[in-house]
Design a protein around this motif. Structure first.
Motif, PDB file in Angstrom:
ATOM      1  N   SER A 128       0.965  -1.166   0.011  1.00 26.47           N
ATOM      2  CA  SER A 128      -0.076  -0.040   0.012  1.00 26.47           C
ATOM      3  C   SER A 128       0.770   1.233   0.060  1.00 26.47           C
ATOM      4  CB  SER A 128      -1.038   0.070   1.259  1.00 26.47           C
ATOM      5  OG  SER A 128      -0.357   0.187   2.489  1.00 26.47           O
ATOM      6  N   ARG A 129       0.325   2.273  -0.257  1.00 27.08           N
ATOM      7  CA  ARG A 129       1.048   3.533  -0.337  1.00 27.08           C
ATOM      8  C   ARG A 129       0.545   4.072   0.950  1.00 27.08           C
ATOM      9  NH1 ARG A 129       4.142   6.621  -3.172  1.00 27.08           N
ATOM     10  NH2 ARG A 129       3.640   8.795  -3.394  1.00 27.08           N
ATOM     11  N   HIS A 130       1.943   4.297   1.905  1.00 26.60           N
ATOM     12  CA  HIS A 130       1.656   4.501   3.230  1.00 26.60           C
ATOM     13  C   HIS A 130       2.048   6.005   3.633  1.00 26.60           C
ATOM     14  CE1 HIS A 130       1.176   3.110   7.404  1.00 26.60           C
ATOM     15  NE2 HIS A 130       2.305   3.743   7.595  1.00 26.60           N
ATOM     16  N   HIS A 131       1.040   6.796   4.213  1.00 25.50           N
ATOM     17  CA  HIS A 131       1.456   8.072   5.080  1.00 25.50           C
ATOM     18  C   HIS A 131       1.836   7.845   6.376  1.00 25.50           C
ATOM     19  CE1 HIS A 131      -0.691   9.940   1.302  1.00 25.50           C
ATOM     20  NE2 HIS A 131      -0.895   8.736   1.157  1.00 25.50           N
ATOM     21  N   LEU A 132       2.820   8.723   6.733  1.00 24.48           N
ATOM     22  CA  LEU A 132       3.219   8.681   8.127  1.00 24.48           C
ATOM     23  C   LEU A 132       3.601  10.032   8.480  1.00 24.48           C
ATOM     24  CD1 LEU A 132       5.866   6.259   9.852  1.00 24.48           C
ATOM     25  CD2 LEU A 132       6.245   8.600  10.074  1.00 24.48           C
ATOM     26  N   THR A 133       3.313  10.674   9.518  1.00 26.00           N
ATOM     27  CA  THR A 133       3.485  11.917  10.097  1.00 26.00           C
ATOM     28  C   THR A 133       3.755  11.847  11.613  1.00 26.00           C
ATOM     29  OG1 THR A 133       1.710  12.815   8.590  1.00 26.00           O
ATOM     30  CG2 THR A 133       2.380  14.374  10.577  1.00 26.00           C
ATOM     31  N   VAL A 134       4.930  12.205  11.946  1.00 22.37           N
ATOM     32  CA  VAL A 134       5.321  12.505  13.439  1.00 22.37           C
ATOM     33  C   VAL A 134       4.571  13.488  13.921  1.00 22.37           C
ATOM     34  CG1 VAL A 134       7.118  12.832  14.882  1.00 22.37           C
ATOM     35  CG2 VAL A 134       7.457  11.485  12.728  1.00 22.37           C
ATOM     36  N   LYS A 135       3.933  13.335  15.234  1.00 21.96           N
ATOM     37  CA  LYS A 135       3.031  14.127  15.844  1.00 21.96           C
ATOM     38  C   LYS A 135       3.271  14.440  17.171  1.00 21.96           C
ATOM     39  CE  LYS A 135      -0.143  15.209  14.146  1.00 21.96           C
ATOM     40  NZ  LYS A 135      -0.577  16.340  13.077  1.00 21.96           N
ATOM     41  N   LEU A 136       4.208  13.755  17.635  1.00 16.40           N
ATOM     42  CA  LEU A 136       4.666  14.146  19.022  1.00 16.40           C
ATOM     43  C   LEU A 136       6.131  13.434  19.244  1.00 16.40           C
ATOM     44  CD1 LEU A 136       4.350  15.437  22.115  1.00 16.40           C
ATOM     45  CD2 LEU A 136       3.482  13.147  22.572  1.00 16.40           C
ATOM     46  N   ILE A 137       7.177  14.316  19.846  1.00 19.57           N
ATOM     47  CA  ILE A 137       8.405  13.502  20.259  1.00 19.57           C
ATOM     48  C   ILE A 137       8.647  14.425  21.717  1.00 19.57           C
ATOM     49  CG2 ILE A 137      10.876  13.460  19.976  1.00 19.57           C
ATOM     50  CD1 ILE A 137      10.383  13.542  16.964  1.00 19.57           C
ATOM     51  N   ASP A 138       8.327  13.604  22.892  1.00 19.78           N
ATOM     52  CA  ASP A 138       8.243  13.999  24.001  1.00 19.78           C
ATOM     53  C   ASP A 138       9.682  13.344  24.949  1.00 19.78           C
ATOM     54  OD1 ASP A 138       8.204  14.464  26.988  1.00 19.78           O
ATOM     55  OD2 ASP A 138       6.176  14.473  26.827  1.00 19.78           O
ATOM     56  N   ASP A 139      10.674  14.036  24.795  1.00 21.78           N
ATOM     57  CA  ASP A 139      11.965  13.567  25.490  1.00 21.78           C
ATOM     58  C   ASP A 139      12.015  13.178  26.763  1.00 21.78           C
ATOM     59  OD1 ASP A 139      13.780  13.453  23.019  1.00 21.78           O
ATOM     60  OD2 ASP A 139      13.830  15.657  23.074  1.00 21.78           O
ATOM     61  N   GLU A 140      11.234  13.977  27.414  1.00 17.68           N
ATOM     62  CA  GLU A 140      11.090  13.982  28.999  1.00 17.68           C
ATOM     63  C   GLU A 140      10.332  12.548  29.152  1.00 17.68           C
ATOM     64  OE1 GLU A 140       9.280  16.121  32.787  1.00 17.68           O
ATOM     65  OE2 GLU A 140      10.087  17.314  31.219  1.00 17.68           O
ATOM     66  N   ALA A 141       9.119  12.193  28.819  1.00 16.52           N
ATOM     67  CA  ALA A 141       8.461  11.085  28.825  1.00 16.52           C
ATOM     68  C   ALA A 141       8.822  10.081  28.168  1.00 16.52           C
ATOM     69  CB  ALA A 141       6.898  11.437  28.393  1.00 16.52           C
ATOM     70  N   ARG A 142       9.719  10.213  26.884  1.00 18.12           N
ATOM     71  CA  ARG A 142      10.112   8.863  26.118  1.00 18.12           C
ATOM     72  C   ARG A 142       8.997   8.653  25.194  1.00 18.12           C
ATOM     73  NH1 ARG A 142      13.020   7.456  30.732  1.00 18.12           N
ATOM     74  NH2 ARG A 142      15.203   8.254  30.763  1.00 18.12           N
ATOM     75  N   VAL A 143       8.193   9.621  24.592  1.00 18.63           N
ATOM     76  CA  VAL A 143       7.225   8.986  23.936  1.00 18.63           C
ATOM     77  C   VAL A 143       7.237   9.639  22.550  1.00 18.63           C
ATOM     78  CG1 VAL A 143       4.669   9.156  23.629  1.00 18.63           C
ATOM     79  CG2 VAL A 143       5.610   9.055  25.885  1.00 18.63           C
ATOM     80  N   LEU A 144       6.812   8.815  21.586  1.00 19.18           N
ATOM     81  CA  LEU A 144       6.806   9.338  20.033  1.00 19.18           C
ATOM     82  C   LEU A 144       5.415   8.868  19.512  1.00 19.18           C
ATOM     83  CD1 LEU A 144       9.829   9.041  17.574  1.00 19.18           C
ATOM     84  CD2 LEU A 144       7.690   8.500  17.075  1.00 19.18           C
ATOM     85  N   VAL A 145       4.797   9.749  18.863  1.00 18.32           N
ATOM     86  CA  VAL A 145       3.464   9.655  18.181  1.00 18.32           C
ATOM     87  C   VAL A 145       3.358   9.721  16.854  1.00 18.32           C
ATOM     88  CG1 VAL A 145       1.175  10.219  18.394  1.00 18.32           C
ATOM     89  CG2 VAL A 145       2.436  10.161  20.549  1.00 18.32           C
ATOM     90  N   THR A 146       2.897   8.815  16.311  1.00 17.61           N
ATOM     91  CA  THR A 146       2.752   9.004  14.653  1.00 17.61           C
ATOM     92  C   THR A 146       1.129   8.742  14.207  1.00 17.61           C
ATOM     93  OG1 THR A 146       3.152   6.790  14.083  1.00 17.61           O
ATOM     94  CG2 THR A 146       4.983   8.223  14.261  1.00 17.61           C
TER      95      THR A 146
END
Length: 157
Positions: free
Chosen positions: A66-84
């Motif tokens: 499939s043609r896939h779309h990925l957008t990085v929404k959050l990078i929280d260094d303190e909480a060590r959380v990455l959201v796409t």
């Protein structure tokens, strides 16, 4: 819509895992031979909030899926959380939350939380996600000690 949560323990400190999580190289590595996403392979720097990449995903690294779309929404260094936020093909929504946290000075936990909406195909896509993320976490478990050794060699050598 369905949410899947899978976690594992890794033999490396959370800071080491977090540094790797913020790179497309880690995504490419842990997807391994199961899935290829060339758009991520072309990014030669760490993720940034609002990065948006689009490209074909390949099952088994060769079969166009499939043609896939990925957008990085959050990078929280303190909480060590990455959201796409992701989507493509029959998948309307594939929101991915990646989290790492320390167990102790030498080990960490790693968690994938994926929210999927693929309409009537959601159960099948969720089953694929279960298999794929268990595979990814197995690859994280193999990668973690190598990352930790590399970090220690880099700082001491």
């Amino acid at each position: 819509m369905r949410t899947i949560e899978i976690s594992t323990q890794l033999d490396a400190p959370a800071d080491v895992i977090w540094a790797a999580m913020k790179t497309p190289d880690a995504l490419v590595h842990v997807a391994g031979s199961m899935l290829r996403y060339r758009a991520a392979e072309r990014l030669d720097r760490p993720w940034r909030v609002d990065d948006a990449i689009v490209g074909w995903t390949f099952l088994g690294r060769v079969v166009p899926f499939s043609r896939h779309h990925l957008t990085v929404k959050l990078i929280d260094d303190e909480a060590r959380v990455l959201v796409t936020e992701e989507h493509g093909g029959a998948v309307r929504r594939w929101d991915h939350v990646l989290i790492t946290s320390p167990v102790d000075a030498r080990r960490s936990t790693y968690q994938d939380r994926i929210t999927i909406d693929a309409g009537a195909l959601t159960p099948a896509v969720a089953l694929f996600a279960q298999v794929f993320y268990r595979y990814r976490q197995r690859r994280w478990r193999r990668l973690a000690p190598v990352l930790d050794v590399s970090r220690r060699v880099e700082f001491t050598g």
